[in-house]
Scaffold this motif. Structure first.
Motif, PDB file in Angstrom:
ATOM      1  N   GLU A   1      74.971  23.991  95.028  1.00  0.00           N
ATOM      2  CA  GLU A   1      74.669  24.635  96.299  1.00  0.00           C
ATOM      3  C   GLU A   1      74.010  25.988  96.061  1.00  0.00           C
ATOM      4  N   HIS A   2      72.821  26.152  96.565  1.00  0.00           N
ATOM      5  CA  HIS A   2      72.067  27.390  96.361  1.00  0.00           C
ATOM      6  C   HIS A   2      72.392  28.390  97.463  1.00  0.00           C
ATOM      7  N   ASP A   3      73.597  28.930  97.412  1.00  0.00           N
ATOM      8  CA  ASP A   3      74.071  29.865  98.420  1.00  0.00           C
ATOM      9  C   ASP A   3      73.965  31.297  97.902  1.00  0.00           C
ATOM     10  N   ALA A   4      74.633  32.228  98.584  1.00  0.00           N
ATOM     11  CA  ALA A   4      74.560  33.639  98.187  1.00  0.00           C
ATOM     12  C   ALA A   4      75.174  33.866  96.809  1.00  0.00           C
ATOM     13  N   ALA A   5      76.235  33.136  96.487  1.00  0.00           N
ATOM     14  CA  ALA A   5      76.852  33.277  95.164  1.00  0.00           C
ATOM     15  C   ALA A   5      75.886  32.820  94.075  1.00  0.00           C
ATOM     16  N   TRP A   6      75.174  31.751  94.328  1.00  0.00           N
ATOM     17  CA  TRP A   6      74.178  31.249  93.379  1.00  0.00           C
ATOM     18  C   TRP A   6      73.099  32.307  93.150  1.00  0.00           C
ATOM     19  N   ALA A   7      72.627  32.914  94.238  1.00  0.00           N
ATOM     20  CA  ALA A   7      71.596  33.951  94.125  1.00  0.00           C
ATOM     21  C   ALA A   7      72.116  35.172  93.366  1.00  0.00           C
ATOM     22  N   THR A   8      73.365  35.538  93.621  1.00  0.00           N
ATOM     23  CA  THR A   8      73.962  36.660  92.896  1.00  0.00           C
ATOM     24  C   THR A   8      74.041  36.357  91.406  1.00  0.00           C
ATOM     25  N   ASN A   9      74.374  35.115  91.083  1.00  0.00           N
ATOM     26  CA  ASN A   9      74.471  34.772  89.668  1.00  0.00           C
ATOM     27  C   ASN A   9      73.109  34.768  88.978  1.00  0.00           C
ATOM     28  N   ILE A  10      72.061  34.480  89.725  1.00  0.00           N
ATOM     29  CA  ILE A  10      70.716  34.589  89.149  1.00  0.00           C
ATOM     30  C   ILE A  10      70.460  36.028  88.712  1.00  0.00           C
ATOM     31  N   GLU A  11      70.884  36.973  89.548  1.00  0.00           N
ATOM     32  CA  GLU A  11      70.701  38.382  89.202  1.00  0.00           C
ATOM     33  C   GLU A  11      71.574  38.782  88.014  1.00  0.00           C
ATOM     34  N   LEU A  12      72.801  38.260  87.973  1.00  0.00           N
ATOM     35  CA  LEU A  12      73.665  38.535  86.819  1.00  0.00           C
ATOM     36  C   LEU A  12      73.083  37.926  85.551  1.00  0.00           C
ATOM     37  N   PHE A  13      72.515  36.742  85.685  1.00  0.00           N
ATOM     38  CA  PHE A  13      71.866  36.094  84.549  1.00  0.00           C
ATOM     39  C   PHE A  13      70.742  36.973  84.003  1.00  0.00           C
ATOM     40  N   LYS A  14      69.947  37.508  84.901  1.00  0.00           N
ATOM     41  CA  LYS A  14      68.856  38.398  84.475  1.00  0.00           C
ATOM     42  C   LYS A  14      69.412  39.622  83.748  1.00  0.00           C
ATOM     43  N   HIS A  15      70.455  40.221  84.334  1.00  0.00           N
ATOM     44  CA  HIS A  15      71.027  41.432  83.746  1.00  0.00           C
ATOM     45  C   HIS A  15      71.573  41.168  82.352  1.00  0.00           C
ATOM     46  N   PHE A  16      72.400  40.128  82.228  1.00  0.00           N
ATOM     47  CA  PHE A  16      73.025  39.855  80.933  1.00  0.00           C
ATOM     48  C   PHE A  16      72.013  39.373  79.898  1.00  0.00           C
ATOM     49  N   THR A  17      70.963  38.677  80.344  1.00  0.00           N
ATOM     50  CA  THR A  17      69.917  38.271  79.413  1.00  0.00           C
ATOM     51  C   THR A  17      69.233  39.498  78.820  1.00  0.00           C
ATOM     52  N   ASP A  18      69.080  40.520  79.639  1.00  0.00           N
ATOM     53  CA  ASP A  18      68.444  41.759  79.191  1.00  0.00           C
ATOM     54  C   ASP A  18      69.366  42.577  78.286  1.00  0.00           C
ATOM     55  N   LYS A  19      70.672  42.554  78.561  1.00  0.00           N
ATOM     56  CA  LYS A  19      71.606  43.447  77.863  1.00  0.00           C
ATOM     57  C   LYS A  19      72.294  42.824  76.660  1.00  0.00           C
ATOM     58  N   SER A  20      72.350  41.496  76.595  1.00  0.00           N
ATOM     59  CA  SER A  20      73.062  40.831  75.500  1.00  0.00           C
ATOM     60  C   SER A  20      72.075  40.223  74.516  1.00  0.00           C
ATOM     61  N   GLN A  21      72.607  39.508  73.527  1.00  0.00           N
ATOM     62  CA  GLN A  21      71.735  38.807  72.587  1.00  0.00           C
ATOM     63  C   GLN A  21      71.181  37.518  73.172  1.00  0.00           C
ATOM     64  N   GLY A  22      71.707  37.112  74.318  1.00  0.00           N
ATOM     65  CA  GLY A  22      71.200  35.919  74.975  1.00  0.00           C
ATOM     66  C   GLY A  22      72.241  35.301  75.884  1.00  0.00           C
ATOM     67  N   VAL A  23      71.777  34.495  76.848  1.00  0.00           N
ATOM     68  CA  VAL A  23      72.652  33.756  77.751  1.00  0.00           C
ATOM     69  C   VAL A  23      72.241  32.293  77.712  1.00  0.00           C
ATOM     70  N   ARG A  24      73.198  31.417  77.515  1.00  0.00           N
ATOM     71  CA  ARG A  24      72.949  29.977  77.492  1.00  0.00           C
ATOM     72  C   ARG A  24      73.502  29.329  78.759  1.00  0.00           C
ATOM     73  N   ARG A  25      72.898  28.207  79.141  1.00  0.00           N
ATOM     74  CA  ARG A  25      73.364  27.456  80.304  1.00  0.00           C
ATOM     75  C   ARG A  25      73.456  25.993  79.886  1.00  0.00           C
ATOM     76  N   LEU A  26      74.687  25.556  79.526  1.00  0.00           N
ATOM     77  CA  LEU A  26      74.875  24.208  78.994  1.00  0.00           C
ATOM     78  C   LEU A  26      75.075  23.159  80.074  1.00  0.00           C
ATOM     79  N   GLY A  27      75.697  23.521  81.190  1.00  0.00           N
ATOM     80  CA  GLY A  27      75.885  22.566  82.272  1.00  0.00           C
ATOM     81  C   GLY A  27      77.192  21.800  82.224  1.00  0.00           C
ATOM     82  N   ALA A  28      78.206  22.331  81.534  1.00  0.00           N
ATOM     83  CA  ALA A  28      79.521  21.688  81.480  1.00  0.00           C
ATOM     84  C   ALA A  28      80.576  22.778  81.299  1.00  0.00           C
TER      85      ALA A  28
END
Length: 308
Positions: free
Chosen positions: A183-210
């Motif tokens: 479901e692409h709701d407000a929480a999903w959109a917020t997590n997109i922004e968190l994904f961007k932030h952590f991708t920039d600040k960490s060594q990387g972010v993975r999305r495995l799907g499980a």
């Protein structure tokens, strides 16, 4: 063992706490029964059905859950059960609730893309006390499995070897993992922004799907932290216990005490966990203020949640 982080080699694998030994043994048998179904179907054509536009289910999901529940109900007819496919069954007054994901990562499975797994966990009065996840990795013709087990007070193990969360303390030196719901709701959109932030600040972010596998990877130190919105009890019941028994910390993304019915989760080692919360707490609180429902969900009728 490759892929897992054992503690000192002198440590002898502990037996599960006596109160939970029978539960863990049953969980192992049930997860093995489900994994057998998945294994036999891994390289065969799929009969795919859809629960939504992109949310899918296969005959393998359903058959795996049937086999798992057959094992559990034969041993604990007076317990309650919550399966992803079959919903709630059993005794609603029981303090024991089994949460079953017969095939976590169905989309990966249908594409023969690792990773996916079978997750079986049991709550006693709202707290996870025994857990098993069978992870499938590899690929067509080369599938292999790892079995993660944990009992409350008994530690976490991968293929019988004691595991522990990573000792990472700095976000900048960490590898993270997250997930996104259908479901692409407000929480999903917020997590997109968190994904961007952590991708920039960490060594990387993975999305495995499980989610169950994500939590196993935190427990054995393959990744340093995991966070997600809109996860469900069957996704995380086993994995949460694996992380905490491996020395990790699990809360909501606001930093509140966690139950498997909460809609947000962050799991990490003790020090890194605080650094993740420094980033996630504010946006999650803002979601709540904007009316996003973050209250517990999928709680069986009459089942008592532990008090915060």
């Amino acid at each position: 063992m490759a892929g897992c982080t054992p503690v000192a080699s002198s440590f002898q694998a502990a037996q599960p706490a006596s109160d939970y030994a029978g539960l863990l043994h049953a969980a192992e048998q049930a997860a093995a029964a489900g994994a057998k179904v998945v294994w036999e179907a891994a390289d065969k054509p799929r009969n795919i059905m859809y629960k939504g536009t992109t949310d899918l289910v296969t005959e393998t999901d359903k058959k795996s859950e049937e086999e798992i529940l057959q094992v559990l109900t034969s041993k604990f007819a007076d317990h309650a059960f919550l399966g992803e496919e079959g919903g709630v069954s059993g005794n609603p007054d029981s303090p024991y609730l089994w949460c079953v994901d017969p095939l976590d990562g169905t989309t990966n499975f249908t594409h023969s893309y690792p990773s996916f797994g079978v997750s079986v966990g049991v709550l006693h009065q709202g707290q996870p006390v025994a857990a098993v996840v069978v992870e499938f990795s590899g690929g067509p013709g080369t599938w292999v499995t790892r079995t993660y087990t944990a009992s409350k007070g008994g530690g976490s193990y991968c293929n019988g070897q004691r595991i522990h969360v990573s000792s990472a303390e700095q976000l900048e030196r960490s590898l993270l993992v997250t997930g996104f719901g259908y479901e692409h709701d407000a929480a999903w959109a917020t997590n997109i922004e968190l994904f961007k932030h952590f991708t920039d600040k960490s060594q990387g972010v993975r999305r495995l799907g499980a989610a169950a596998v994500d939590l196993c990877h935190v427990a054995c130190g393959l990744v340093d932290a995991y966070w997600e919105f809109s996860i469900k009890p069957w996704d995380v019941t086993a994995g949460v216990l694996l992380v905490t028994e491996a020395g990790g910390v699990v809360t909501t993304l606001e930093g509140k005490p966690y139950t498997v019915f909460d809609r947000s989760i962050v799991a990490a080692g003790p020090t890194l966990h605080g650094h993740i919360l420094d980033v996630t707490k504010g946006p999650t609180q803002q979601l709540r203020k904007q009316g996003q429902d973050l209250s517990p969900w999928f709680v069986p009728k009459g089942y008592k949640l532990p008090e915060s």
